[in-house]
Design a protein around this motif. Structure first.
Motif, PDB file in Angstrom:
ATOM      1  N   GLU A  37      10.290  -4.348   5.666  1.00 42.95           N
ATOM      2  CA  GLU A  37       9.471  -3.362   5.044  1.00 42.95           C
ATOM      3  C   GLU A  37       8.012  -4.399   4.409  1.00 42.95           C
ATOM      4  O   GLU A  37       8.311  -5.090   3.564  1.00 42.95           O
ATOM      5  N   ILE A  38       7.531  -3.688   4.254  1.00 37.81           N
ATOM      6  CA  ILE A  38       5.974  -3.866   3.420  1.00 37.81           C
ATOM      7  C   ILE A  38       5.441  -2.975   2.673  1.00 37.81           C
ATOM      8  O   ILE A  38       5.441  -1.466   3.284  1.00 37.81           O
ATOM      9  N   ARG A  39       5.444  -2.936   1.824  1.00 40.65           N
ATOM     10  CA  ARG A  39       4.992  -1.601   0.643  1.00 40.65           C
ATOM     11  C   ARG A  39       4.283  -2.481   0.304  1.00 40.65           C
ATOM     12  O   ARG A  39       3.275  -3.854  -0.020  1.00 40.65           O
ATOM     13  N   GLN A  40       2.686  -1.442   0.593  1.00 42.02           N
ATOM     14  CA  GLN A  40       1.074  -1.781   0.236  1.00 42.02           C
ATOM     15  C   GLN A  40       1.468  -1.155  -1.562  1.00 42.02           C
ATOM     16  O   GLN A  40       1.508   0.281  -1.827  1.00 42.02           O
ATOM     17  N   LEU A  41       1.011  -2.096  -2.473  1.00 42.80           N
ATOM     18  CA  LEU A  41       0.936  -1.717  -3.645  1.00 42.80           C
ATOM     19  C   LEU A  41      -0.571  -0.897  -4.701  1.00 42.80           C
ATOM     20  O   LEU A  41       0.017  -0.461  -5.240  1.00 42.80           O
ATOM     21  N   ASP A  42      -1.119  -1.466  -3.934  1.00 44.16           N
ATOM     22  CA  ASP A  42      -2.944  -0.962  -4.150  1.00 44.16           C
ATOM     23  C   ASP A  42      -3.883  -1.403  -2.661  1.00 44.16           C
ATOM     24  O   ASP A  42      -2.885  -1.871  -2.223  1.00 44.16           O
ATOM     25  N   ASP A  43      -4.561  -1.402  -2.750  1.00 47.38           N
ATOM     26  CA  ASP A  43      -6.217  -2.006  -2.172  1.00 47.38           C
ATOM     27  C   ASP A  43      -6.106  -3.401  -1.424  1.00 47.38           C
ATOM     28  O   ASP A  43      -6.134  -3.406  -0.776  1.00 47.38           O
ATOM     29  N   THR A  44      -5.685  -4.104  -2.986  1.00 46.94           N
ATOM     30  CA  THR A  44      -5.566  -5.302  -2.899  1.00 46.94           C
ATOM     31  C   THR A  44      -4.044  -6.172  -2.804  1.00 46.94           C
ATOM     32  O   THR A  44      -4.543  -7.431  -2.859  1.00 46.94           O
ATOM     33  N   HIS A  45      -2.842  -5.428  -2.744  1.00 49.31           N
ATOM     34  CA  HIS A  45      -1.483  -6.063  -3.066  1.00 49.31           C
ATOM     35  C   HIS A  45      -0.609  -5.520  -2.118  1.00 49.31           C
ATOM     36  O   HIS A  45      -0.207  -4.771  -2.105  1.00 49.31           O
ATOM     37  N   ALA A 144      -6.453   3.834   9.013  1.00 54.52           N
ATOM     38  CA  ALA A 144      -7.476   3.026   8.989  1.00 54.52           C
ATOM     39  C   ALA A 144      -7.395   2.610   7.106  1.00 54.52           C
ATOM     40  O   ALA A 144      -7.454   3.963   6.665  1.00 54.52           O
ATOM     41  N   TRP A 145      -7.951   1.657   7.310  1.00 57.23           N
ATOM     42  CA  TRP A 145      -8.722   1.383   5.898  1.00 57.23           C
ATOM     43  C   TRP A 145     -10.193   0.682   6.161  1.00 57.23           C
ATOM     44  O   TRP A 145      -9.669  -0.743   6.359  1.00 57.23           O
ATOM     45  N   ARG A 146     -11.124   1.069   5.700  1.00 58.46           N
ATOM     46  CA  ARG A 146     -12.296   0.127   5.780  1.00 58.46           C
ATOM     47  C   ARG A 146     -12.690   0.304   4.910  1.00 58.46           C
ATOM     48  O   ARG A 146     -14.564  -0.359   4.432  1.00 58.46           O
TER      49      ARG A 146
END
Length: 156
Positions: A37-45, A144-146
Motif C-alpha cells: 500500500e502507498i498512501r499519498q499524505l499530501d503533495d510531497t509526502h 496525473a499530478w503536474r
C-alpha cells in the motif's frame, strides 16, 4: 545510503504518459512486487507499506524534487532508509526511457544476504518490467499530478 541501484527501461508511450502514471503513487502496488500500500499524505509526502525479505516494513517518504516530464526525487524521513530519483527521457514522440536510481540501507542479516545476491537489483528490474507492461497495456495514464517540487516544497 549503503547500497545503490541504477536500472532503466524503455516504454512505448510518450514521456508525459510515463511521467503522469508514475505520479500516481497509490497505484504502485499494481506493478511493484512486495509493495502492499502507498498512501499519498499530501503533495510531497507518501506513506509506504511493503514486504521486504519476508519482513513487514513501513516508511514515510518526502518528494524533494519533482519536475514534470523530467524527474521525481525522494528520501525517506521515517522508517526504512532509502532515497532516489526516477528520470524520464523522451526517445522520440512515442517512447520514453525511465531510469531509476535508488540508495537503501539493508537492515537485517537476511536483507544483507539478499543484497549480496543482488535481490534488490532483480526486484527493481522486475518492477520496471511490470511498469512497462502496465502502462503499455493501458496506453494512457490513469491520472496525473503536474505540480513542481523544489527542495521539498511545492512551487507550482
Amino acid at each position: 545510503m549503503d547500497n545503490y541501484i541504477e536500472k532503466s527501461i524503455n516504454v512505448r508511450v510518450p514521456v508525459h504518459t510515463a511521467y503522469n502514471q508514475w505520479t500516481q503513487f497509490e497505484e504502485f502496488p499494481k506493478f511493484m512486487k512486495g509493495v502492499k500500500e502507498i498512501r499519498q499524505l499530501d503533495d510531497t509526502h507518501v506513506h509506504w507499506v511493503a514486504e521486504i525479505a519476508g519482513k513487514h516494513k513501513e516508511w514515510d517518504a518526502e518528494i524533494t524534487e519533482q519536475v514534470p516530464d523530467q524527474r521525481i526525487s525522494w528520501r525517506s524521513v521515517a522508517g526504512t532508509g532509502n532515497s532516489g530519483e526516477v528520470q524520464f527521457r523522451p526517445l522520440g514522440t512515442s517512447e520514453t526511457e525511465v531510469r531509476v536510481r535508488m540508495g537503501f540501507e539493508p537492515e537485517s542479516m537476511v536483507e544483507k544476504i539478499g543484497d549480496a545476491l543482488h535481490a534488490p537489483d532483480r526486484r527493481v528490474e522486475g518492477d520496471l518490467e511490470r511498469f512497462k507492461e502496465f502502462i503499455e497495456s493501458h496506453g494512457q495514464e490513469s491520472g496525473a499530478w503536474r505540480g513542481e517540487v523544489h527542495g521539498g516544497d511545492r512551487t507550482a
